[in-house]
Motif scaffolding. Sequence first.
Motif, PDB file in Angstrom:
ATOM      1  N   ALA A 152      -5.236  -4.514  22.573  1.00  0.00           N
ATOM      2  CA  ALA A 152      -5.710  -3.480  21.690  1.00  0.00           C
ATOM      3  C   ALA A 152      -5.466  -2.059  22.634  1.00  0.00           C
ATOM      4  CB  ALA A 152      -7.178  -3.704  21.382  1.00  0.00           C
ATOM      5  N   TRP A 153      -5.587  -1.265  21.750  1.00  0.00           N
ATOM      6  CA  TRP A 153      -5.905   0.331  22.569  1.00  0.00           C
ATOM      7  C   TRP A 153      -6.511   1.295  21.527  1.00  0.00           C
ATOM      8  CZ3 TRP A 153      -0.895  -1.570  20.235  1.00  0.00           C
ATOM      9  CH2 TRP A 153      -0.561  -0.849  19.418  1.00  0.00           C
ATOM     10  N   ASP A 154      -6.706   2.417  22.030  1.00  0.00           N
ATOM     11  CA  ASP A 154      -7.150   3.313  21.132  1.00  0.00           C
ATOM     12  C   ASP A 154      -6.594   4.442  20.929  1.00  0.00           C
ATOM     13  OD1 ASP A 154      -9.572   1.632  21.604  1.00  0.00           O
ATOM     14  OD2 ASP A 154     -10.468   3.021  23.167  1.00  0.00           O
ATOM     15  N   LEU A 155      -6.885   5.131  19.609  1.00  0.00           N
ATOM     16  CA  LEU A 155      -6.263   6.255  19.531  1.00  0.00           C
ATOM     17  C   LEU A 155      -7.095   7.500  19.678  1.00  0.00           C
ATOM     18  CD1 LEU A 155      -3.478   6.647  17.856  1.00  0.00           C
ATOM     19  CD2 LEU A 155      -4.282   4.495  18.012  1.00  0.00           C
ATOM     20  N   PRO A 156      -7.020   8.808  19.646  1.00  0.00           N
ATOM     21  CA  PRO A 156      -7.958   9.777  19.726  1.00  0.00           C
ATOM     22  C   PRO A 156      -9.019   9.765  18.605  1.00  0.00           C
ATOM     23  CG  PRO A 156      -5.790  10.611  20.072  1.00  0.00           C
ATOM     24  CD  PRO A 156      -5.616   9.235  19.502  1.00  0.00           C
ATOM     25  N   THR A 157      -8.710   9.521  17.554  1.00  0.00           N
ATOM     26  CA  THR A 157      -9.670   9.502  16.413  1.00  0.00           C
ATOM     27  C   THR A 157      -9.434   8.497  15.418  1.00  0.00           C
ATOM     28  OG1 THR A 157      -7.991  10.847  14.978  1.00  0.00           O
ATOM     29  CG2 THR A 157      -9.612  12.363  16.402  1.00  0.00           C
ATOM     30  N   PRO A 158     -10.553   8.237  14.609  1.00  0.00           N
ATOM     31  CA  PRO A 158     -10.492   7.286  13.448  1.00  0.00           C
ATOM     32  C   PRO A 158      -9.380   7.436  12.655  1.00  0.00           C
ATOM     33  CG  PRO A 158     -12.710   7.741  13.938  1.00  0.00           C
ATOM     34  CD  PRO A 158     -12.187   8.472  14.814  1.00  0.00           C
ATOM     35  N   THR A 159      -9.119   8.896  12.216  1.00  0.00           N
ATOM     36  CA  THR A 159      -8.010   9.078  10.965  1.00  0.00           C
ATOM     37  C   THR A 159      -6.842   8.668  11.896  1.00  0.00           C
ATOM     38  OG1 THR A 159      -9.640  11.067  10.601  1.00  0.00           O
ATOM     39  CG2 THR A 159      -7.564  11.155   9.808  1.00  0.00           C
ATOM     40  N   GLU A 160      -6.443   9.133  13.248  1.00  0.00           N
ATOM     41  CA  GLU A 160      -5.183   8.737  13.551  1.00  0.00           C
ATOM     42  C   GLU A 160      -5.018   7.415  13.451  1.00  0.00           C
ATOM     43  OE1 GLU A 160      -3.354  11.313  16.899  1.00  0.00           O
ATOM     44  OE2 GLU A 160      -5.324  11.731  16.946  1.00  0.00           O
ATOM     45  N   ARG A 161      -6.118   6.496  13.958  1.00  0.00           N
ATOM     46  CA  ARG A 161      -5.793   5.142  13.996  1.00  0.00           C
ATOM     47  C   ARG A 161      -5.658   4.962  12.420  1.00  0.00           C
ATOM     48  NH1 ARG A 161      -9.841   0.989  13.845  1.00  0.00           N
ATOM     49  NH2 ARG A 161     -10.551   2.196  12.161  1.00  0.00           N
ATOM     50  N   ASP A 162      -6.118   5.173  11.463  1.00  0.00           N
ATOM     51  CA  ASP A 162      -6.009   4.651  10.086  1.00  0.00           C
ATOM     52  C   ASP A 162      -4.527   5.097   9.790  1.00  0.00           C
ATOM     53  OD1 ASP A 162      -8.368   3.687  10.212  1.00  0.00           O
ATOM     54  OD2 ASP A 162      -9.362   5.401   9.042  1.00  0.00           O
ATOM     55  N   THR A 163      -3.979   6.245  10.006  1.00  0.00           N
ATOM     56  CA  THR A 163      -3.007   6.784   9.566  1.00  0.00           C
ATOM     57  C   THR A 163      -1.719   6.077  10.356  1.00  0.00           C
ATOM     58  OG1 THR A 163      -3.880   8.890   9.666  1.00  0.00           O
ATOM     59  CG2 THR A 163      -1.300   8.753   9.789  1.00  0.00           C
ATOM     60  N   LEU A 164      -2.006   5.810  11.487  1.00  0.00           N
ATOM     61  CA  LEU A 164      -0.939   4.763  12.365  1.00  0.00           C
ATOM     62  C   LEU A 164      -0.858   3.447  11.557  1.00  0.00           C
ATOM     63  CD1 LEU A 164       0.888   4.208  14.974  1.00  0.00           C
ATOM     64  CD2 LEU A 164      -1.154   3.418  15.793  1.00  0.00           C
ATOM     65  N   LEU A 165      -1.778   2.902  11.033  1.00  0.00           N
ATOM     66  CA  LEU A 165      -1.835   1.585  10.593  1.00  0.00           C
ATOM     67  C   LEU A 165      -1.095   1.537   9.290  1.00  0.00           C
ATOM     68  CD1 LEU A 165      -5.600  -0.005  11.397  1.00  0.00           C
ATOM     69  CD2 LEU A 165      -3.348  -0.271  12.658  1.00  0.00           C
ATOM     70  N   LYS A 166      -1.422   2.654   8.531  1.00  0.00           N
ATOM     71  CA  LYS A 166      -0.763   2.888   7.223  1.00  0.00           C
ATOM     72  C   LYS A 166       0.756   2.957   7.551  1.00  0.00           C
ATOM     73  CE  LYS A 166      -1.813   5.272   3.007  1.00  0.00           C
ATOM     74  NZ  LYS A 166      -2.407   6.499   2.336  1.00  0.00           N
ATOM     75  N   LYS A 167       1.125   3.814   8.421  1.00  0.00           N
ATOM     76  CA  LYS A 167       2.478   4.105   8.793  1.00  0.00           C
ATOM     77  C   LYS A 167       3.182   2.670   9.166  1.00  0.00           C
ATOM     78  CE  LYS A 167       2.585   9.074  10.192  1.00  0.00           C
ATOM     79  NZ  LYS A 167       3.405   9.318   8.914  1.00  0.00           N
ATOM     80  N   LEU A 168       2.464   1.822   9.956  1.00  0.00           N
ATOM     81  CA  LEU A 168       2.983   0.697  10.387  1.00  0.00           C
ATOM     82  C   LEU A 168       3.473  -0.055   9.045  1.00  0.00           C
ATOM     83  CD1 LEU A 168       1.009   0.014  13.557  1.00  0.00           C
ATOM     84  CD2 LEU A 168       3.598   0.253  13.371  1.00  0.00           C
TER      85      LEU A 168
END
Lengths: 470, 470
Positions: free
Chosen positions: B412-428
Motif C-alpha cells: 500500500a501507499w498514500d496519496l496526498p489527499t482523499p480526492t487524489e486517491r479516488d481520482t487515481l483509482l478511477k483513472k486506473l
Amino acid sequence: MTSINYYPNEPTKPIVKTSNVPGPESQKQLEQLDKVFDARAAYFVADYEKSDGNYIFDVDGNAYLDLYAQIASIALGYNNPALIKAAQSPEMIRALVDRPAPGNFPSADMAKILAKILQFAPKGQDHVWSGLSGADANELAFKAAFMYYRARERGYETEFSAEENVSVMENAAPGAPDLAVLSFKKAFHGRLFASGSTTVSKPIHKLDFPAFDWPHAEYPTYRYPLEKYEEENHKEDDRCLEIVEQLIKTWKSPVAALIIEPIQSEGGDNHASKYFLQKLRDITLKYNVVYIIDEVQTGVGATGKNWCHEYADIQPPVDLVTFSKKMQSAGYFFHDPKFIPNKPYRQFNTWCGEPARMIIAGAIVQEIIDHDLTSQVNRVGDYLFKKLEALQTQYPAKFQNLRGKNRGTFIAWDLPTPTERDTLLKKLRLHGCNVGGCSTNSVRLRPTLTFDEKHVDIFIDALSKCVTEL
Amino acid sequence: MTSINYYPNEPTKPIVKTSNVPGPESQKQLEQLDKVFDARAAYFVADYEKSDGNYIFDVDGNAYLDLYAQIASIALGYNNPALIKAAQSPEMIRALVDRPAPGNFPSADMAKILAKILQFAPKGQDHVWSGLSGADANELAFKAAFMYYRARERGYETEFSAEENVSVMENAAPGAPDLAVLSFKKAFHGRLFASGSTTVSKPIHKLDFPAFDWPHAEYPTYRYPLEKYEEENHKEDDRCLEIVEQLIKTWKSPVAALIIEPIQSEGGDNHASKYFLQKLRDITLKYNVVYIIDEVQTGVGATGKNWCHEYADIQPPVDLVTFSKKMQSAGYFFHDPKFIPNKPYRQFNTWCGEPARMIIAGAIVQEIIDHDLTSQVNRVGDYLFKKLEALQTQYPAKFQNLRGKNRGTFIAWDLPTPTERDTLLKKLRLHGCNVGGCSTNSVRLRPTLTFDEKHVDIFIDALSKCVTEL
C-alpha cells in the motif's frame, strides 16, 4: 389430493439395524470426529449420500423417518432432484468459484436470483436484504431498525453531527446510541451478542457472554385446546400486552425495535394469537417501535402458510421479517424504502449473503409454488393432528398441551417431565423415527414439506408403541 | 521460478471498451438491480462467466486486471479449474442439497473436509471452529474467549451457580458478565454488534448502532521506509504497548480478550512489528487476557506466508486466529483444548459453518500447498515493490509511506489527499486496472496469489500513466 412423489426410491419404512443409536460405526467415526470438531451433541453420523426424501440414513445403515430435518432446516427432503439440478447449474458453479463482493461488483445473475426469492416474500413485503444465518439475519434487521429509528428522529436526509461522528468512535452516545430491542421470555433469536441479548431460551445458550441491557416481555402461555379456553387465553394476551406497553414506556433506554416469533420454537412451541400479534402492531405504531417478525424456524411452509405470521394478517404489515433455516439462505424482508439507509456502506459487508444458498433458496421456493406444497402440508397436518388427538384421548398424561392445530405439521406437545420426553425421543429413534425436542419437556415435529400420509402412519405406529413403553 | 499457469485463455492485457466506468450496459443493469438491492456502492456489473484468472470482465465487455479481487477475497483467480472441480464434486452436491446441522447430525464427509482445512492451520494451532464470515468468525472467537476466561476464574469443571443461571436470563451479571474485548484504533473486525464494538475504522461503519463499552488502544504508526526509522518506530511500539497495558489495568470492566490485525487493512494497511506482536503476547499472558489475531484479510498467502502473523513467530503461540475472505470459509484456529467449552451446546448453532465453503477452502489451500504459491507471491511481491520504489523516486508526493516490503503483494501507499486517491483509482479503472483503496487516502494492492510478473508490468505501466495525469 395427491402428494408430489419426488422420491421413488425412498424406503417404504424405517430400517433399524443396530440395538443402540449411535450404532458402532457412528461411534467409531464420532470418536475420530471429536478430535477435530465438538461432536458431543451428535446423535449419529449421517450418510447423506444414501439419505432419500424423508429418510435420513446413518453410517450403520439405519434409516430414520426424519421429523427433525436438521433442526427444522430441510424444506423438501434429502437429495431432492430439483435442488440437485440447481446445485449443478452453471450459475451455481460461478457462485461457488467466483464469490462476488456484490456491494461493489454484483454479478449479472444477481437480479434474477433475488427475483426468485422475492416471489416468496411475505404479504406486504417486497424487498429483501441477505445474510448468512438466522442470528445474522436478526442482527442485520436490528441494524436496519436502529438506523431507521435514528433517521426518523434526526431526519432521513440529515447529516450526522460532529458529535455523533466523534462519539461513535469511542462506542459512546450519541453516535453509538443507547437503544434497546425488546424481545420475549423463552424467545430464541440466535447466539451472537446482540441476537443473544434477545434470546431467553436457556441459560446454557447465554452463560458467560456479555449482553446488552435489553428488556424481555412475557409471551402468552395459552391453555389447550384453544377453542375451549378462548376467554382465558384472551385475558392472557391482554396481560402480556400490558407488560409490553409498560416496558416500552419505562425501560431505561428507548425501545427502538420489538422482535417476536409467531410461534416460539426453541422455547417450547408457544403460539401467539392473531389478536396478540395485531395488538403488537398497534403498540409499535403508537410508540414508534420497529416491528420485527422472526420467521427463522416458522417460515417456508411448514405451518401451512408460506410464512406463519400471515395467519394473523397484521395490518399495516410489520416492518421486517427475518428468515433462514428452510430457506437455506437468510436475511430480512421489508417494504418501506426508508429501511434502505440514507447512505451506502452502512448496511454493507464483503459478501452481503451467500449466492450459492440464494440459488438454492430460489429453487426451494419455486418447488413450493409449483407443487403447491403448502396445501399438502395443510392436508397432512390435519391428518397428523387428528391421529395425535386420538392418542391424546388414550394417553392424556403423555400428550399434554397438544398444539399446532391448523398450523400444518408444525405440531408439539408436552410430556410430564424432561426425563420422559428424552426417553420418548430415544425410543423413537430406536423405532426408526428421528424426532426433536424443544424447551425442557416438549416434543416438536418438524418434518419436511413433502412428508405425507404414509409417513404419518409410520410415525404414529412407532409413537403408539413407544408411548406404551414409557 | 515459473508461475503456475492455470489460465491459458486469460487476456494478455486489459480491454477497455467504454469511455466511462460503469459503462452503459452496467448502468442499465444497475438501475434494475437497485430496485431489489442496494447497488449504490457498485463499480460495475461483473460478468463472472467471462472473467478469467486475474481478469474480471464487466457486462460491457471491459476486462480489468484485478488487484482488488472482491475486497481481497479471491485467492486463486476467477474460474479456477481446481475450484470448478471441487464445485462439481459429489461432496459439494451433497453439501448444497443436504446441508447438515453438524452438531447433531454430522456427515461422514466432515472429518475429511476439516482435515484439509487443518493442514493449513497457522503454526502452533491444530483445531478449528467454523463460522460464516469474518464478523461471525470474530464473534465466535469472542464467545470462545469469554467462556475460557470465566472457566479459568471459576474452574473449567465447576458448575454454574444458581445466581449465574438466573441473572443471565436477565442479561445481567454474573451470568452475563461485564467483560471487555480490547481492540485498536483504526481496526476493522466486522460490522455486527460485538465485532462492531471492536471496529474503529470509520464512523459510517458504526453510526446509530448500540455498542459495548469496550476500549481501543493505539496501533503503532510507523515512519517509512522501516529500515531508516528503526529507532523511532521502536519507540512508537513502546508508546502503544504502554497504552495497551494501562487500558488492561484500568478499564472499567475486566479485559478478557485482545484482538489485533497483524496489518490493519481497512484502516489503512498499518503494519505491526514482530516486536510489537510478541510484546502483546507477554502482556496478555501477564494479565490473563486471551490473545486473538484477526487474519481475515491478511491470511491465506498474500503476505508471502500462509498467515501474516507467522512473520512474528509469536511465542508461545497466540490463543485464537480468525479467518475468512480468501479462505471463503470462516472461523477460528486454536490449540488449547480448554477453548472447547466444558459442556456441549455452548459454542453451537444450527449450521456450525457452511460445508460448501469448507470444501472450497480445502481446495484453495491444497492448491496453495501443491503449487507453492506463497513462494510465487514473495517473488512477484519483490518484483512489484521494486517497481513501486522506482515510481516513488520519480513521484515521491504520490507514493508516500510505501509499505509492504517483504510482505508479498500486500502493498500500500498514500496519496496526498482523499480526492487524489479516488481520482487515481478511477483513472486506473479506465486504464483497465481494478484497484481498491483503504482508510481515507491509501491505495491497497490485493491481487490473487497467481498474479505474476507479466501482470505487474501491465499494472505498473497503467499506474505510471495515471500518476502523470494526476
